[in-house]
Design an enzyme around this catalytic site. Structure first.
Site: not given
Ligand code: NAP
Length: 311
Positions: A135, A138-139
């Protein structure tokens, strides 16, 4: 009807499920979506969506929230529970067994989507969360300015690589073939950033590092050469597995996607499938939403027939 009985129960609150919920509730059917975590599905983690018609550029979070509030506005309930089993009863209704007890419905719509596929190479599992990610939104921010490898050749890989160019000028995309599967407009947008380099015809053989990703070993298939190069992070986008395990009694294709006709009907009467979990040639938010509308319409007609209200 008791508060556990519905005309239509939708399993999964992604775009297909939410659109189905909206259309079904608006058509006057008592409708609920059973969702495990939060509505929106994979759309929630997309940074920017620029191809949903009529909306220009919008974040996945905003678009998901808009889908959800519109479904709720028309009376669709959202119930947070994990579906454990779906049983087709002799009277043609369905019992949906969940972590929150049993529900009944005349029609059930499967909108469970798909989950990311693993690359399946040594080091991937061990370094998941330590430089291996699935992701970018997200990261990605953890790897600002770092050297990042993106694996895959579909729309997700190329689009997410494009997102990562906002965080680092050092993005490499590795694809196992000599041509991308991604749409050419998506590839061109990435090329236009000037921040990505491409390793075509390359396989990832291993992701290396003890406590975090430090390098990746490749096979250059054109030269038939193995080599290792330093990387700080590896983002894997190599497709998705359909979440169809909940309906083992419905016909699936050889990859596990639920087979439907063009009204979203599965092989089981009263059971529908929409969005990424069904065997559709083009998986987009707009096509999932369209599937949802079609399924809601057909389920409504089916329920009329069951209740003897058909004209
Ligand atoms: P996808 O289209 O199935 O592409 C998966 C990619 O991963 C392919 O290039 C495939 O290679 C590669 N791959 C598969 N297994 C691999 C392995 N073990 N090792 C290395 N590479 C592997 O999946 P996706 O990109 O996640 O997209 C899923 C669906 O969502 C698609 O229908 C896509 O169009 C849609 N989508 C659309 C947008 C958009 O319109 N903006 C954005 C995201 C996703 P091969 O090409 O060799 O098979």
């Amino acid at each position: 009807m008791s508060d556990r009985e519905f005309d239509v129960l939708i399993i999964g609150g992604g775009p297909g499920g939410l659109a189905c919920g909206q259309y079904s509730a608006r058509a006057g059917r008592k409708t609920a979506i059973l969702e495990e975590m939060a509505c929106g599905g994979q759309t929630m983690i997309i940074d920017e969506i620029e191809n949903y018609p009529g909306l220009g550029t919008i974040s996945g979070f905003e678009l998901s929230s808009a889908f959800e509030s519109q479904a709720v506005k028309f009376g669709c309930e959202i119930i947070y529970a994990t579906v454990e089993e779906i049983v087709k009863n002799e009277d043609k209704s369905f019992t949906v067994k969940t972590s929150d007890g049993d529900f009944k419905a005349l029609a059930v719509v499967i909108s469970t989507g798909a989950k990311h596929r693993n690359l399946g190479v040594p080091g991937e599992e061990k370094l998941r969360g330590h430089g291996v990610s699935y992701c970018a939104t997200c990261d990605g921010p953890f790897f600002k300015g770092k050297k990042i490898l993106v694996c895959g050749g579909g729309d997700s890989a190329v689009q997410e690589a494009n997102y990562l160019t906002k965080l680092s000028d050092n993005i490499t995309v590795c694809h196992r073939r000599d041509r991308f599967r991604a749409q050419s407009a998506v590839v061109k947008a990435l090329e236009d950033t000037g921040k990505a380099t491409f390793k075509m015809n390359h396989n990832v053989l291993s992701i290396n590092g003890d406590s975090k990703v430090t390098s990746v070993t490749f096979l250059d298939k054109t030269k038939n050469e193995e080599y290792t190069e330093d990387f700080d992070a590896v983002f894997v986008f190599v497709g998705n597995e359909p979440q169809s395990q909940i309906v083992p009694f419905a016909e699936l294709d050889k990859s596990g996607f639920i087979v439907t006709d063009n009204r979203m009907r599965t092989s089981v009467e009263g059971l529908y499938a929409v969005g990424d979990v069904r065997n559709t040639p083009f998986r987009q938010i707009v096509t999932a939403a369209s599937d949802g509308a079609v399924a809601a319409h057909d389920a409504s007609e089916y329920i009329d027939e069951l209740k003897g209200n058909a004209y």
